[in-house]
Design an enzyme around this catalytic site. Structure first.
Site, PDB file in Angstrom:
ATOM      1  N   SER A   4       0.643  -1.299   0.224  1.00  0.00           N
ATOM      2  CA  SER A   4      -0.347   0.003  -0.337  1.00  0.00           C
ATOM      3  C   SER A   4       0.619   1.593  -0.200  1.00  0.00           C
ATOM      4  CB  SER A   4      -1.075   0.064   1.440  1.00  0.00           C
ATOM      5  OG  SER A   4      -1.581  -0.878   1.419  1.00  0.00           O
TER       6      SER A   4
ATOM      7  N   ARG B 100      -0.065  -0.036  14.909  1.00  0.00           N
ATOM      8  CA  ARG B 100       0.294   0.638  14.555  1.00  0.00           C
ATOM      9  C   ARG B 100      -1.242   2.034  15.034  1.00  0.00           C
ATOM     10  NH1 ARG B 100      -0.440   0.165   8.094  1.00  0.00           N
ATOM     11  NH2 ARG B 100      -2.015  -1.305   7.571  1.00  0.00           N
TER      12      ARG B 100
ATOM     13  N   ASP C 134      -7.682  -5.948   1.189  1.00  0.00           N
ATOM     14  CA  ASP C 134      -5.940  -5.840   1.995  1.00  0.00           C
ATOM     15  C   ASP C 134      -6.330  -6.510   3.270  1.00  0.00           C
ATOM     16  OD1 ASP C 134      -3.547  -5.687   1.757  1.00  0.00           O
ATOM     17  OD2 ASP C 134      -3.863  -4.438   2.810  1.00  0.00           O
TER      18      ASP C 134
ATOM     19  N   HIS D 274      -5.454  -9.818   4.329  1.00  0.00           N
ATOM     20  CA  HIS D 274      -4.609 -10.417   5.632  1.00  0.00           C
ATOM     21  C   HIS D 274      -4.619 -11.572   6.909  1.00  0.00           C
ATOM     22  CE1 HIS D 274      -1.255  -8.454   3.966  1.00  0.00           C
ATOM     23  NE2 HIS D 274      -1.862  -7.459   4.411  1.00  0.00           N
TER      24      HIS D 274
ATOM     25  N   HIS E 235       1.081 -10.000   0.505  1.00  0.00           N
ATOM     26  CA  HIS E 235       0.285  -9.920  -1.072  1.00  0.00           C
ATOM     27  C   HIS E 235       0.390 -11.433  -2.345  1.00  0.00           C
ATOM     28  CE1 HIS E 235       0.290  -5.550   1.078  1.00  0.00           C
ATOM     29  NE2 HIS E 235      -0.059  -6.180   1.296  1.00  0.00           N
TER      30      HIS E 235
END
EC number: 5.4.2.12
Length: 505
Positions: A62, A191, A397, A401, A456
């Site tokens: 990304s 994060r 995405d 994952h 990915h």
């Protein structure tokens, strides 16, 4: 009179792949995407490897994707730059790295190396750790401690032992280095300000309060026995003569992607840190491979290369209004990365950040905050004052994952529902939409033998341009999207934006 908006809609982690096996993109019921795909001009473009400034065959991600999209050109990525500096030998002459080592040698202290231990190439590469070990050996450092963060997300879920064994072989070859602590990236590389996770990693790194094992391998195997994969390994200490990061030591953090390295760095190198109670390390030399954020007092090993004339800057220079909108997980991508590593808003730019749901993993809520993002965008569109919109739907995405097929299918179906409302509204306003993606992921969430695949992919991504009567080029790359937007906006493309519009003229 309402403006006619032009929107770039990024379906994060949504690529083209022929096989249906483990392919949530193919298996999902997505009537809106299919309707636009069948009605409007389409093509597919490359989103990995050399086409986005990464080494050949390296999957995109990304950060890289949004940087290339916004710049409208190939942006040579940190991974490529660092690899080249090691090959050229410049790495070993780097002032910051040599200053860190001089600090250790003058204090008779320890060098601590932090980083994600894998060859995923998204956040780090373990061969960069090997180069650091070689430099430390060359400069006569005696005490080198590696604090390894396990991946299991950009590489196979249980691949840590391979990297641990290779690293231990390097320790033996050079006669320096040992593992001091091990943490799954879920803890060390959060994060979303989940400080209770970071605190566990911090405690292991400082040698405070954490489980202890004789070797890194033993700790990982114990975690596997508890049903944990690499990403979720609870931080532990490896028994040795190391007593954690102490006064006068140096730290080199070799992750090059900032977003998941910033929080841990703030704990060590932000005097104003308030996430939890910490004992500050005095006289600590703290170095990071790239700049993580403005709050961190760190020496930067590889300074950022400035990117000018990104899509946002060109919009500003042409007095266009723009909106950047995403949920938390992808908000830095539509803002900071899309703007070439710039945090400040451009003149005429506004932003909408929608909170991502607070769940342990997104397979538990595959729709994430897609509906809220959609509602916020419709609200902004109703103001009638937007020229350019950059929107990201995170679901394909983030749920991809998980390596779980059913939740990923649900994620795509939720996004498709939102896509329909958004695009139809834009078309009602006589605007245009480019529907595309930044890299692959949800196109393969299972391996051929039905194991979860959490990484990915390198598959090309689709492009739909909702303008009838035009023809699109048969191939292209992410760096061609900004020129295509400018084409739709009737804005001249500057010389340093070297991508080409996908619309044939």
């Amino acid at each position: 009179m309402a403006k006619k908006p032009t929107a770039l809609i990024i379906l994060d982690g949504f690529a083209n792949r022929e096989s249906e096996h483990g392919n949530a993109v193919k298996l999902a019921n997505k009537p809106n995407f299919d309707r636009y795909y069948n009605k409007y001009p389409t093509t597919q473009i490359e989103a990995s490897g050399l086409d986005v400034g990464l080494p050949e065959g390296q999957m995109g991600n990304s950060e890289v994707g949004h940087m290339n999209i916004g710049a409208g050109r190939i942006v040579y990525q940190s991974l490529t730059r660092i690899n080249k500096s090691i090959e050229d030998g410049d790495f070993f002459e780097n002032d910051v790295l040599n200053n860190a080592i001089a600090h250790v040698n003058s204090h008779d202290s320890a060098l601590h190396i932090f980083g994600l231990l894998s060859d995923g190439g998204v956040h780090s590469h373990y061969k960069h750790l090997f180069a650091l070990l070689e430099l430390a050996k060359k400069q006569g450092v005696e005490k080198v401690y590696v604090h390894a963060f396990l991946d299991g997300r950009d590489v196979d879920q249980k691949s840590a032992l391979k990297y641990i064994e290779e690293t231990e072989a390097k320790f033996n070859e050079l006669g320096i280095g040992q593992f001091a602590s091990v943490s799954g990236r879920y803890y060390a590389m959060d994060r979303d300000k989940r400080w209770e996770r970071e605190e566990k990693a911090y405690n292991a790194i400082r040698n405070f309060d954490a489980p202890t094992y004789a070797t890194a391998k033993e700790g990982v195997e114990a975690s596997y026995n508890e049903g944990l994969t690499d990403e979720f390994v609870v931080p532990f200490i490896v028994e040795n003569q190391n007593d954690g990061v102490n006064d006068g030591d140096a730290v080199i953090f070799y992750n090059f992607r900032p977003d998941r390295a910033a929080q841990l760095s703030e704990i060590f190198a932000n005097r104003a840190f308030e996430g939890f109670k910490v004992e500050q390390v005095k006289d600590l030399f703290y170095a990071t491979f790239t700049k993580y954020n403005d709050n961190i007092d760190a020496a930067i090993v590889f300074e950022k290369v400035d990117l000018n004339n990104t899509i946002g800057e060109i919009a500003q220079n042409n007095n266009l209004t723009q909106l950047r909108i995403a949920e938390t997980e992808k908000y830095p991508h539509v803002t900071y990365f899309m703007s070439g590593g710039r945090n400040e808003e451009f003149k005429g730019e506004r932003r909408r950040l929608i909170d991502s749901p607070k769940v342990a993993t997104y397979d538990l809520k595959p729709e994430m905050s897609a509906y809220e993002v959609k509602d916020a965008l419709l609200e902004e569109l109703n103001k009638g004052d937007l020229d350019l919109i950059i929107l990201n739907f995170a679901n394909p995405d983030m749920v991809g994952h998980s390596g779980m097929l059913e939740p990923t299918i649900k994620a795509i179906e939720a996004v498709d529902e939102c896509l329909g409302e958004v695009v139809d509204k834009i078309l009602d306003m006589d605007g245009y939409a480019i529907i595309t993606a930044d890299h692959g992921n949800s196109d393969q969430v299972l391996t051929d033998d039905d194991q979860p695949m959490t990484t990915h992919t390198t598959n090309p991504v689709p492009v739909i341009v909702t303008k009838e009567g035009v023809t699109l080029r048969e191939t292209g790359r992410l760096g061609d999207l900004a020129p295509t937007l400018l084409d739709l906006l009737n804005v001249e493309q500057p010389e340093d934006m070297t991508g080409e519009s996908l619309i044939k003229h």
